[in-house]
Design a protein around this motif. Structure first.
Motif, PDB file in Angstrom:
ATOM      1  N   LEU A 267      -1.394  -6.707 -14.312  1.00 11.43           N
ATOM      2  CA  LEU A 267      -0.700  -6.582 -13.896  1.00 11.43           C
ATOM      3  C   LEU A 267       0.344  -8.032 -13.698  1.00 11.43           C
ATOM      4  N   LEU A 268      -0.199  -9.081 -13.333  1.00  8.53           N
ATOM      5  CA  LEU A 268       0.174 -10.235 -13.541  1.00  8.53           C
ATOM      6  C   LEU A 268       0.679 -10.543 -14.932  1.00  8.53           C
ATOM      7  N   ASP A 269       0.692 -10.052 -16.264  1.00  6.85           N
ATOM      8  CA  ASP A 269       1.434 -10.242 -17.351  1.00  6.85           C
ATOM      9  C   ASP A 269       2.480  -9.633 -17.210  1.00  6.85           C
ATOM     10  N   THR A 270       2.249  -8.594 -17.079  1.00  5.41           N
ATOM     11  CA  THR A 270       3.680  -7.977 -17.287  1.00  5.41           C
ATOM     12  C   THR A 270       4.323  -7.960 -16.252  1.00  5.41           C
ATOM     13  N   TYR A 271       4.031  -8.953 -15.229  1.00  2.00           N
ATOM     14  CA  TYR A 271       5.028  -9.119 -13.974  1.00  2.00           C
ATOM     15  C   TYR A 271       5.559 -10.716 -14.943  1.00  2.00           C
ATOM     16  N   GLN A 272       4.987 -11.510 -15.327  1.00  2.00           N
ATOM     17  CA  GLN A 272       5.425 -13.306 -15.888  1.00  2.00           C
ATOM     18  C   GLN A 272       5.839 -12.762 -17.442  1.00  2.00           C
ATOM     19  N   LEU A 273       5.675 -11.783 -17.804  1.00  2.00           N
ATOM     20  CA  LEU A 273       6.349 -11.479 -19.491  1.00  2.00           C
ATOM     21  C   LEU A 273       7.876 -10.893 -19.215  1.00  2.00           C
ATOM     22  N   LYS A 274       7.696 -10.534 -17.923  1.00  2.00           N
ATOM     23  CA  LYS A 274       9.615  -9.283 -17.533  1.00  2.00           C
ATOM     24  C   LYS A 274       9.138  -7.982 -17.840  1.00  2.00           C
ATOM     25  N   SER A 275       8.484  -7.101 -17.831  1.00  2.00           N
ATOM     26  CA  SER A 275       7.620  -5.927 -18.389  1.00  2.00           C
ATOM     27  C   SER A 275       8.216  -4.844 -17.314  1.00  2.00           C
ATOM     28  N   LEU A 276       8.907  -5.066 -16.600  1.00  2.00           N
ATOM     29  CA  LEU A 276       9.338  -4.090 -14.750  1.00  2.00           C
ATOM     30  C   LEU A 276       8.074  -4.521 -13.730  1.00  2.00           C
ATOM     31  N   ASP A 277       7.146  -5.229 -13.987  1.00  2.00           N
ATOM     32  CA  ASP A 277       6.443  -4.895 -13.072  1.00  2.00           C
ATOM     33  C   ASP A 277       6.716  -6.246 -11.609  1.00  2.00           C
ATOM     34  N   GLY A 278       6.278  -6.234 -10.846  1.00  4.03           N
ATOM     35  CA  GLY A 278       6.976  -7.734 -10.076  1.00  4.03           C
ATOM     36  C   GLY A 278       6.047  -7.677  -9.148  1.00  4.03           C
ATOM     37  N   LEU A 279       5.585  -8.806  -8.328  1.00  6.37           N
ATOM     38  CA  LEU A 279       5.219  -8.687  -7.276  1.00  6.37           C
ATOM     39  C   LEU A 279       5.699  -9.708  -6.000  1.00  6.37           C
ATOM     40  N   VAL A 280       6.071  -9.224  -4.621  1.00  2.92           N
ATOM     41  CA  VAL A 280       7.460  -9.449  -3.528  1.00  2.92           C
ATOM     42  C   VAL A 280       6.627  -9.434  -2.702  1.00  2.92           C
ATOM     43  N   GLU A 281       6.907 -10.694  -1.824  1.00  2.00           N
ATOM     44  CA  GLU A 281       6.462 -11.928  -0.522  1.00  2.00           C
ATOM     45  C   GLU A 281       7.668 -10.852   0.596  1.00  2.00           C
ATOM     46  N   GLY A 282       6.653  -9.764   1.722  1.00  2.00           N
ATOM     47  CA  GLY A 282       7.830 -10.142   3.059  1.00  2.00           C
ATOM     48  C   GLY A 282       6.396  -9.197   4.340  1.00  2.00           C
ATOM     49  N   ARG A 283       6.927  -9.116   5.254  1.00  7.12           N
ATOM     50  CA  ARG A 283       6.382  -8.807   6.595  1.00  7.12           C
ATOM     51  C   ARG A 283       6.025  -7.508   7.009  1.00  7.12           C
ATOM     52  N   LEU A 284       5.157  -6.736   6.989  1.00  6.11           N
ATOM     53  CA  LEU A 284       5.083  -5.475   6.662  1.00  6.11           C
ATOM     54  C   LEU A 284       4.800  -4.859   7.341  1.00  6.11           C
ATOM     55  N   ASP A 285       4.931  -5.075   9.188  1.00  7.72           N
ATOM     56  CA  ASP A 285       6.109  -5.317   9.867  1.00  7.72           C
ATOM     57  C   ASP A 285       7.471  -5.220  10.787  1.00  7.72           C
ATOM     58  N   ASP A 286       7.579  -5.501   9.183  1.00 12.42           N
ATOM     59  CA  ASP A 286       9.175  -5.537   9.400  1.00 12.42           C
ATOM     60  C   ASP A 286       9.886  -4.627   8.912  1.00 12.42           C
ATOM     61  N   ILE A 287       9.316  -3.545   8.461  1.00 12.37           N
ATOM     62  CA  ILE A 287       9.470  -3.341   7.010  1.00 12.37           C
ATOM     63  C   ILE A 287       9.895  -1.711   7.349  1.00 12.37           C
ATOM     64  N   ALA A 288      10.401  -0.752   6.638  1.00 14.04           N
ATOM     65  CA  ALA A 288      10.832   0.703   7.249  1.00 14.04           C
ATOM     66  C   ALA A 288      10.672   1.476   5.937  1.00 14.04           C
ATOM     67  N   ILE A 289      10.221   2.094   5.803  1.00 11.98           N
ATOM     68  CA  ILE A 289       9.966   3.009   4.856  1.00 11.98           C
ATOM     69  C   ILE A 289      10.859   4.440   4.397  1.00 11.98           C
ATOM     70  N   VAL A 290      12.100   4.753   4.000  1.00 12.46           N
ATOM     71  CA  VAL A 290      12.942   5.725   4.374  1.00 12.46           C
ATOM     72  C   VAL A 290      13.459   6.505   2.971  1.00 12.46           C
ATOM     73  N   ARG A 291      13.376   7.772   3.038  1.00 12.23           N
ATOM     74  CA  ARG A 291      13.559   8.641   2.778  1.00 12.23           C
ATOM     75  C   ARG A 291      14.978   9.478   2.229  1.00 12.23           C
ATOM     76  N   ARG A 292      14.993   9.917   1.101  1.00 16.30           N
ATOM     77  CA  ARG A 292      16.097  10.551   0.495  1.00 16.30           C
ATOM     78  C   ARG A 292      16.916  11.541  -0.196  1.00 16.30           C
ATOM     79  N   VAL A 293      16.403  12.737  -0.245  1.00 13.45           N
ATOM     80  CA  VAL A 293      16.363  13.954  -1.188  1.00 13.45           C
ATOM     81  C   VAL A 293      17.769  13.847  -2.203  1.00 13.45           C
ATOM     82  N   ASN A 294      17.301  14.173  -3.629  1.00 16.67           N
ATOM     83  CA  ASN A 294      18.250  14.448  -4.984  1.00 16.67           C
ATOM     84  C   ASN A 294      17.969  15.284  -4.586  1.00 16.67           C
ATOM     85  N   ASN A 295      19.593  15.889  -4.492  1.00 21.36           N
ATOM     86  CA  ASN A 295      20.427  17.345  -4.272  1.00 21.36           C
ATOM     87  C   ASN A 295      20.227  17.500  -5.113  1.00 21.36           C
TER      88      ASN A 295
END
Length: 690
Positions: A267-295
């Motif tokens: 995946l490091l290849d597809t990230y660095q060669l800009k093929s839709l995949d990637g890595l992001v840094e951030g604190r896990l205890d600060d996030i929220a996962i929320v949902r929205r139903v496609n009507n």
């Protein structure tokens, strides 16, 4: 068993009888089985300890809750590809050397009981490992009891000593003087944040890549399990993002086998060669996962809508919990298009929705089975996932309870290989030697060598020993100097050096000691760039790659010395230190770069001439000197002398020291055979291929 030990056991039994008669057993069972050692877990660490206990004919039992050994590998890794190297073809026939590159076999006296009997793949299938462990257990006749699910462990104390009682699902109790915990890490590590109930766990995700077809996937974590999961769906998922607090750490940069391995990093290849995949840094205890139903009940794919009508498809968004506090007073994980926080607009990296979010955060030790009287504390590092243990792997505050295997990795977390089979098979052996000294008064095994043989023995160890090579900076060889001879102890836990006498039963004399360690350099260099290696032996201290280092102490370092050692050093500052220059082939056998500098260092520390001499020279010096060199005293005068090989004989002929006759060149002699039958000598080149 000594009278004191027998008295201890009688008192323990009496204590149990009294406890049972008072109705303290909640299961109402009077079944109690007593053993000197209880090993909890029949994984690789438990079976490895079982082998050592069996070899000494100790009273032990291995308790396993599942129906076979190594049950962890029946489930993990989820995609069944091990990252432990199974390198069979090394070009060598030396068993000890080959273990440097065999990361799966356990230690035994059986040369045929290796993992290569099961698999010859460089990265084997996980299903092969339980098969190997079953073979190991059966052919060695280890005492394992399956189907025993221990739910409670309680300390049993009497007059300052402490044993343990383990209770299984049927109320049967197992009493032991020493408890050896080898349960590994198997409880999934989780982080509590808003919407964590919407996240799938690594332990339960589907392994068929087709189930991720054209889906956007967010993976929490950047370790091997996260990348293993990403790699398995790389050709099916529409995009894959990995999110965690720390940047990815590559094993070939950090030299830590637990960091991301190349076998999982496509995946490091597809990230660095800009093929839709990637890595992001951030604190896990600060996030929220929320949902929205496609009507519309149809899956969204970028700006298009797929033609297939589906159930109401939940779209998952990653946002910050503090933003939801402002937008949603009830902290609900359900949002609509209208109240989704504006954090997702204007170039936020993860603003697009995901079809799945997967947690791949590793595993933690199971503390829940321990009573308060028997529970080891959580270690301060590794996010509290591991129990805290001493330098000799005894639980802190839990005497006579030792932690083995991956669970004992807190001593070398992110430093060495103690969390992996090719590392902890050696720490388990070291713990067994501690047990033999403490409970059976059998001192740590030592090889007694004349000083004249020390250099050859050191060269032999650095060129073939697998324990210090795998457990670099953690296990080292101790050389106890005794004047004209020395005692050589192999693979002692370096962090316990101040406790050497108590743990090994060996004392340090007025002549001091040396410690042989394998370690990486402290310089941070480009691991693939120019200048990454040092080739000049006069600058060996600048070596970056794995290389031998010899420390000399006049007295044994104290506990304070160990605490105050320089940052990054495995040991305190010595009286003298010698680095053997790193070698591209990891063969420290060259006369100028390796042998001669080592000899000069030993001569400086020992204040003794360690040069080897031919018999004729020893004869002349014995006639003309009252104090001939130590090599002559310990070799020639004892009817032994330097033993030549083809390289040495050729060198002597070229120097004009011997007649040039054909057919008079003796065959090479291996170092182990030579050391067995003769006094040691430093030869111009050593053959370690046998």
């Amino acid at each position: 068993m000594s009278p004191i030990q027998r008295l201890f056991w009688l008192l323990c039994v009496l204590n149990l009888v009294l406890a049972t008669s008072s109705g303290s057993d909640p299961h109402g069972s009077n079944d109690t089985l007593s053993h000197e050692y209880c090993v909890l877990g029949a994984g690789p660490a438990g079976l490895q300890m079982g082998y050592f206990l069996s070899m000494r004919q100790r009273d032990y039992i291995i308790l396993e809750r599942n129906s076979g050994p190594g049950s962890f590998f029946n489930i993990y890794p989820r995609h069944k590809k091990l990252i432990s190297i199974n390198k069979i073809y090394t070009g060598r026939r030396n068993r000890e050397f080959n273990l440097r590159h065999d990361w799966n076999s356990l230690l035994s006296d059986r040369p045929d009981l290796l993992f290569q009997r099961i698999s010859r793949e460089l990265y084997p299938n996980a299903d092969d490992y339980p098969r190997y462990l079953s073979l190991f257990e059966q052919e060695l006749g280890l005492k394992v009891k399956y189907g025993v699910d221990i739910g409670r462990i309680k300390a049993l104390g009497f007059r300052g000593d402490q044993g343990y009682v383990l209770t299984d699902q049927n109320g049967v109790r197992y009493q032991c003087r020493v408890l050896l915990v080898a349960t590994g890490l198997w409880v999934p590590q989780q982080v509590d944040f808003l919407g964590s109930d919407l996240v799938e766990g690594y332990e339960s995700i589907p392994t068929d890549p087709e189930e991720f077809k054209d889906q956007a996937v967010l993976i929490l974590g950047k370790g091997n399990s996260a990348f293993e999961t990403a790699q398995s769906i790389l050709g099916r998922a529409s995009r894959i993002h990995l999110y965690s607090p720390s940047p990815v750490r590559l094993a070939w940069q950090t030299h830590y086998v637990g960091d991301l391995r190349a076998v999982n990093n496509e995946l490091l290849d597809t990230y660095q060669l800009k093929s839709l995949d990637g890595l992001v840094e951030g604190r896990l205890d600060d996030i929220a996962i929320v949902r929205r139903v496609n009507n519309e009940g149809k899956r969204r794919t970028g700006n298009k809508t797929s033609g297939k009508s589906l159930k109401a498809k939940e779209q998952l968004y990653l946002t910050l919990s503090e933003l939801l506090d402002n937008q949603n007073g009830n902290k609900s994980s359900n949002v609509t298009a209208q109240n989704l926080p504006g954090y997702h607009t204007d170039n936020f990296s993860l603003r697009q929705p995901y079809d799945r979010v997967i947690r791949c955060l590793g595993f933690r030790f199971n503390f829940s089975i321990f009573d308060g009287s028997a529970q080891p504390p959580q270690c301060s590092g590794a996010r509290g996932r591991l129990p805290g243990v001493t330098a000799w792997y005894e639980g802190r505050g839990t005497p006579n309870l030792f932690v083995l295997g991956t669970a004992a990795h807190s001593r070398d977390y992110r430093l060495s290989a103690g969390g992996f089979i090719h590392g902890f098979r050696y720490t388990v052996r070291a713990v067994h030697k501690v047990l033999e000294q403490r409970y059976h008064n059998i001192a740590w095994p030592a090889t007694k060598l004349p000083i004249s043989q020390l250099q050859s023995w050191i060269l032999k160890r650095v060129n073939e020993a697998s324990g210090p090579y795998q457990m670099f900076a953690l296990l080292g060889d101790i050389i106890l100097l005794r004047g004209s001879h020395c005692e050589y102890l192999e693979e002692f836990p370096l962090q316990a050096l101040s406790q050497l006498s108590a743990l090994s039963g060996r004392h340090v004399s007025e002549h001091g000691l040396m410690v042989l360690v394998m370690q990486y350099g402290l310089n941070h260099t480009d691991t693939l760039g120019p200048g990454r290696a040092e080739s000049e032996w006069t600058k060996a201290w600048r070596s970056n790659f794995l290389h031998p280092v010899l420390y000399y102490y006049k007295t044994l370092p104290t506990e304070k010395d160990m605490r105050q050692r320089p940052v990054g050093w495995p040991l305190p500052r010595p009286e003298a230190v010698h680095h053997m220059v790193e070698d591209f082939l990891t063969e420290w056998d060259q006369p100028i770069s390796h042998s001669q500098p080592l000899r000069r260092f030993l001569e400086y520390c020992l204040q003794t001439d360690l040069r080897p001499f031919y018999a004729e020279s020893c004869f002349l010096m014995s006639l003309t000197s009252r104090n001939p060199p130590v090599f002559c005293r310990q070799g020639y005068l004892k009817k032994q002398g330097i033993l030549g090989n083809s390289h040495l004989w050729q060198h002597a002929r070229e120097a004009g020291l011997m007649p040039d006759h054909q057919g008079d060149v003796p065959p090479d002699t291996s170092v182990p055979e030579y050391l067995t039958h003769a006094g040691a000598a430093v030869v111009s080149r050593i053959n370690f291929d046998l």
